[in-house]
Design a protein around this motif. Structure first.
Motif, short mmCIF file in Angstrom:
data_model
loop_
_atom_site.label_atom_id
_atom_site.label_comp_id
_atom_site.label_asym_id
_atom_site.label_seq_id
_atom_site.Cartn_x
_atom_site.Cartn_y
_atom_site.Cartn_z
N THR A 183 0.82 -1.21 0.00
CA THR A 183 0.00 0.00 0.00
C THR A 183 0.86 1.26 0.00
O THR A 183 0.46 2.28 -0.57
N ALA A 184 2.04 1.19 0.62
CA ALA A 184 2.93 2.36 0.62
C ALA A 184 3.40 2.68 -0.79
O ALA A 184 3.46 3.85 -1.19
N ILE A 185 3.73 1.65 -1.56
CA ILE A 185 4.26 1.86 -2.92
C ILE A 185 3.14 2.16 -3.91
O ILE A 185 3.25 3.08 -4.72
N SER A 186 2.06 1.38 -3.84
CA SER A 186 1.02 1.51 -4.87
C SER A 186 -0.05 2.54 -4.54
O SER A 186 -0.67 3.09 -5.44
N LYS A 187 -0.28 2.79 -3.25
CA LYS A 187 -1.38 3.70 -2.86
C LYS A 187 -0.92 4.88 -2.02
O LYS A 187 -1.73 5.71 -1.60
N GLN A 188 0.37 4.95 -1.71
CA GLN A 188 0.96 6.07 -0.97
C GLN A 188 0.40 6.25 0.44
O GLN A 188 0.21 7.36 0.93
N PHE A 189 0.10 5.15 1.12
CA PHE A 189 -0.24 5.24 2.54
C PHE A 189 0.22 3.96 3.22
O PHE A 189 0.39 2.92 2.59
N GLN A 190 0.45 4.06 4.53
CA GLN A 190 0.84 2.90 5.32
C GLN A 190 -0.28 2.60 6.31
O GLN A 190 -0.59 3.41 7.17
N CYS A 191 -0.85 1.42 6.16
CA CYS A 191 -2.01 1.05 6.97
C CYS A 191 -1.62 0.93 8.45
O CYS A 191 -0.54 0.44 8.79
N THR A 192 -2.52 1.37 9.33
CA THR A 192 -2.31 1.27 10.78
C THR A 192 -3.55 0.64 11.44
O THR A 192 -3.87 0.97 12.58
N CYS A 193 -4.22 -0.25 10.71
CA CYS A 193 -5.45 -0.84 11.22
C CYS A 193 -5.15 -1.78 12.40
O CYS A 193 -3.99 -2.03 12.74
N GLU A 194 -6.19 -2.32 13.02
CA GLU A 194 -6.04 -3.17 14.20
C GLU A 194 -5.17 -4.39 13.90
O GLU A 194 -4.33 -4.79 14.71
N ARG A 195 -5.35 -4.99 12.73
CA ARG A 195 -4.54 -6.16 12.37
C ARG A 195 -3.08 -5.78 12.23
O ARG A 195 -2.19 -6.49 12.71
N CYS A 196 -2.79 -4.67 11.57
CA CYS A 196 -1.40 -4.23 11.39
C CYS A 196 -0.74 -3.92 12.74
O CYS A 196 0.46 -4.16 12.92
N ALA A 197 -1.51 -3.37 13.66
CA ALA A 197 -0.96 -2.98 14.96
C ALA A 197 -0.69 -4.19 15.87
O ALA A 197 0.01 -4.06 16.88
N ASP A 198 -1.24 -5.36 15.53
CA ASP A 198 -1.06 -6.57 16.33
C ASP A 198 0.08 -7.41 15.73
O ASP A 198 -0.07 -7.96 14.65
N PRO A 199 1.23 -7.52 16.41
CA PRO A 199 2.36 -8.27 15.84
C PRO A 199 2.01 -9.73 15.53
O PRO A 199 2.60 -10.33 14.63
N THR A 200 1.04 -10.30 16.25
CA THR A 200 0.67 -11.71 16.02
C THR A 200 -0.36 -11.85 14.90
O THR A 200 -0.65 -12.97 14.47
N GLU A 201 -0.93 -10.74 14.45
CA GLU A 201 -2.01 -10.76 13.44
C GLU A 201 -3.11 -11.74 13.86
O GLU A 201 -3.42 -12.71 13.17
N LYS A 202 -3.67 -11.46 15.03
CA LYS A 202 -4.76 -12.27 15.59
C LYS A 202 -4.34 -13.72 15.78
O LYS A 202 -5.10 -14.65 15.46
N SER A 203 -3.12 -13.90 16.24
CA SER A 203 -2.55 -15.22 16.54
C SER A 203 -2.38 -16.11 15.29
O SER A 203 -2.31 -17.33 15.41
N THR A 204 -2.25 -15.50 14.11
CA THR A 204 -1.94 -16.26 12.90
C THR A 204 -0.44 -16.30 12.63
O THR A 204 0.05 -17.19 11.94
N TYR A 205 0.30 -15.30 13.12
CA TYR A 205 1.76 -15.23 13.01
C TYR A 205 2.23 -15.31 11.54
O TYR A 205 3.25 -15.92 11.25
N LEU A 206 1.49 -14.66 10.66
CA LEU A 206 1.83 -14.71 9.23
C LEU A 206 3.16 -14.05 8.90
O LEU A 206 3.78 -14.37 7.89
N SER A 207 3.61 -13.11 9.75
CA SER A 207 4.86 -12.39 9.48
C SER A 207 6.05 -12.95 10.27
O SER A 207 7.15 -12.42 10.17
N ALA A 208 5.83 -13.98 11.07
CA ALA A 208 6.88 -14.48 11.96
C ALA A 208 8.00 -15.17 11.20
O ALA A 208 7.79 -15.76 10.14
N ILE A 209 9.23 -15.07 11.75
CA ILE A 209 10.37 -15.84 11.25
C ILE A 209 10.92 -16.68 12.39
O ILE A 209 10.52 -16.52 13.54
N ARG A 210 11.84 -17.58 12.08
CA ARG A 210 12.44 -18.42 13.11
C ARG A 210 13.32 -17.60 14.04
O ARG A 210 13.91 -16.59 13.64
N CYS A 211 13.44 -18.05 15.29
CA CYS A 211 14.32 -17.40 16.25
C CYS A 211 15.77 -17.48 15.78
O CYS A 211 16.18 -18.46 15.13
#
Length: 482
Positions: free
Chosen positions: A268-296
Motif C-alpha cells: 500500500t505504501a508503494i502503490s497507494k501512498q499510505f501505510q495502513c495502521t489498522c487493528e490487524r497491522c498494529a497486532d504483531p501476532t495478526e490475531k494469533s496467525t503469526y503470518l509475518s513471523a520468522i524463526r528465532c
C-alpha cells in the motif's frame, strides 16, 4: 481546488448516474466524510453477510499490456490465436481486434484518435500501447464520465504518471492543455485501477485492467467487511463479507489478505501512498496467525520472532526466549523466504517436491504459519490435481489450514473462502472413492469448534461456495450449472 463537502456532493451526483441499480445503493450506502481518509462509503442500515450493497459499472477497461498475459481483443477480451499480426486493426491504429463487427464498431472513436497520432510500426504488436489503453480511453469519455474521473483520488508520484507511451507515435500531442489532461488521467488511473480476472468464452480466464469509480471510493482495511465479484457483463458487485452495522464504514482490502503485515504495508505504501495502521497491522501476532513471523535467531529455540513496532525499521523479538533480531536480519530473512518460494513455485512440482522444499529449506527460515508457507500451499491447492490418496489428503489439509487462518483473522464470507470451500468439497468427494478413506478417522467425530464443523460438512462447504461465487464470472464452472 474543490473543498471536501462540495467534492462529496458532486461525487454523490456522479454515483447516482453511474451505479448499476440506484435503488440498491440508496437503501444500503452513502458517501460521506471519513475521519482519516477524506471520504468513504458507509452503511445506512444493518447489513447481513452476503447481502448486495451495490453494483459498479467500469468507467474504463483495457488490456493489461503485460507480456506474460494472454493477448486479447481490446474490445471484448476474447483470446487471440497465435497469429496476432493478422488481428491488428486494418486501419493501422496498432491495436488487436477479434474480427467481430460489433468490436470494430465500438473501436471507431479510439481508432480515429490513434490514427491522428500516427502510430509507429502499426503492423507490429506493442505492449506499451496496450498498457496505455486506459489512459487513451479516458480521453474519449463523455462529459459526465470525465467529470467522475476528475473527482477521483490521484497519485502524481508514481513513475507511471510520466507519459511513457509518447514515443509510440509520430504525431503525439505536445500542447500543454492535452499533456495536463493526460497526466491527470494517468494519476487517477495509477491510484485506482486494478486487475480483474475475466472468464473468456472461448479459452478460459484472462486478466483485464479496470477502473471502477464507486469501488475506488471504498477505503482499505486489512480485515475488510466487504468483497467484490465481477460478473460476465463486467459489473462489479459489492457484497457484505461480515455483518455491518448502520453507520459503519465499508472496507475492502487493497492488498492480498493472506500477506503478512510488512508485505501488505509495503504494497500500500508503494502503490497507494499510505501505510495502513489498522487493528490487524498494529497486532504483531495478526490475531494469533503469526503470518509475518520468522524463526528465532537461536537455532536451539523453537520460538518465533515478531516485530516490536509498526515500522519498516523495527527490530524483532522472540516470543519464547526473548532474544532480539536486528532489522537487517529480519528483512533479509523475509526477502530470502520470498525469493526461494517464488523460484520454487515458478517450476512444475509435485506434492512430494513441495513437502521436501518446505521441510528442507523454507522451515529453516520461517515457521509453518508464515505467509510464504501459506502461499506455497495455495499454489498447490490450485495447481495439483488427479493425485494419489496421500496427495489429495495433503491438499485437503492445506485447504483446512488456510481456512482456519482466515477464520482467526475474521475475514468472513470473502471470495477466497468461497474458492477454498469449493476446492475442499471437491477434494473430499475424490477421497471417498479410495478404499483408504473408510479406515480413516471419522471427521464428524472430531469436529468440536464452529470452524471444524464447517470443514467437515460437505453440504455447508458446497452451499458456501455457491453463495459466495454465484455472481462471479471466474467461478468454477460447476458453480453456475445448477
Amino acid at each position: 481546488m474543490i473543498d471536501s463537502e462540495n467534492r462529496i456532493n458532486e461525487l454523490n451526483t456522479c454515483i447516482q448516474h453511474h451505479v448499476d441499480d440506484v435503488s440498491t445503493w440508496l437503501k444500503s450506502c452513502e458517501l460521506r466524510v471519513s475521519s482519516n481518509c477524506g471520504c468513504g462509503v458507509f452503511a445506512t442500515r444493518d447489513i447481513e453477510p452476503n447481502e448486495l450493497l451495490f453494483g459498479d459499472k467500469p468507467l474504463i477497461l483495457g488490456p493489461t499490456g503485460n507480456k506474460m498475459d494472454t493477448i486479447v481483443c481490446v474490445m471484448c477480451y476474447e483470446r487471440i490465436g497465435h497469429d496476432v499480426t493478422s488481428h491488428l486493426c486494418s486501419n493501422r491504429c496498432g491495436l488487436v481486434l477479434c474480427g467481430e463487427s460489433a468490436c470494430a464498431e465500438r473501436h471507431k472513436n479510439e481508432c480515429e484518435l490513434l490514427q491522428n497520432w500516427k502510430p509507429k510500426n502499426p503492423n507490429e504488436l506493442s505492449f506499451t500501447r496496450l498498457k496505455a489503453m486506459l489512459i487513451i480511453r479516458s480521453l474519449i469519455l463523455n462529459v459526465e464520465h470525465k467529470k467522475f474521473l476528475g473527482l477521483m483520488q490521484k497519485n502524481y508520484t508514481s513513475w507511471t504518471n510520466e507519459i511513457y507511451f509518447d514515443k509510440e507515435f509520430d504525431n503525439f500531442p505536445r500542447d500543454k492543455e492535452t499533456v495536463a489532461v493526460i497526466r491527470d488521467a494517468s494519476a487517477a488511473i495509477n491510484a485506482n485501477a486494478f486487475m480483474i480476472l475475466y472468464r473468456s468464452d472461448n479459452c478460459g480466464d484472462v486478466n483485464v485492467r479496470s477502473f471502477y469509480p464507486i469501488m475506488s471510493l471504498i477505503n482499505h482495511n486489512c480485515v475488510p467487511n466487504a468483497r467484490h465479484d465481477i460478473d460476465s457483463e463486467f459489473v462489479n458487485r459489492i457484497f457484505a463479507a461480515r455483518p455491518i452495522k448502520k453507520g459503519e464504514q465499508i472496507f475492502i482490502s487493497y492488498a492480498q489478505i493472506l500477506w503478512g503485515t510488512p508485505s501488505r504495508r509495503m504494497f500500500t505504501a508503494i502503490s497507494k501512498q499510505f501505510q495502513c495502521t489498522c487493528e490487524r497491522c498494529a497486532d504483531p501476532t495478526e490475531k494469533s496467525t503469526y503470518l509475518s513471523a520468522i524463526r528465532c535467531v537461536d537455532k536451539s529455540c523453537n520460538g518465533m520472532v515478531l516485530p516490536l513496532e509498526l515500522s519498516f525499521k523495527t527490530e524483532g523479538k522472540c516470543n519464547v526466549c526473548g532474544k532480539i533480531c536486528d532489522n537487517k536480519r529480519l528483512l533479509q530473512t523475509q526477502d530470502m523466504s520470498a525469493a526461494i518460494t517464488k523460484n520454487f513455485l515458478n517450476q512444475n512440482f509435485t506434492i512430494s517436491d513441495l513437502k521436501h522444499f518446505m521441510e528442507g529449506r523454507l522451515y529453516k527460515l520461517v515457521p509453518e504459519c508464515n505467509q510464504f508457507v501459506v502461499e506455497a500451499k495455495l499454489k498447490a491447492i490450485w495447481k495439483c490435481d488427479g493425485m494419489s490418496f496421500e496427495d489429495l489428503s495433503s491438499i485437503k489439509g492445506f485447504c483446512e489450514d488456510i481456512l482456519r487462518i482466515m477464520d482467526k483473522l475474521g475475514l468472513g464470507e470473502c471470495s477466497l473462502k468461497g474458492y477454498l470451500a469449493h476446492r475442499l468439497f471437491k477434494i473430499r468427494q475424490q477421497l471417498k472413492i479410495f478404499p483408504e478413506s473408510s479406515s480413516s478417522h471419522g471427521d464428524h467425530d472430531q469436529a468440536v469448534s464452529e470452524i471444524d464443523t464447517f470443514l467437515n460438512d460437505d453440504d455447508q462447504l458446497w452451499k458456501t461456495a455457491k453463495i459466495i461465487l454465484g455472481n462471479s464470472s471466474a467461478a468454477p464452472t460447476d458453480i453456475n450449472r445448477e
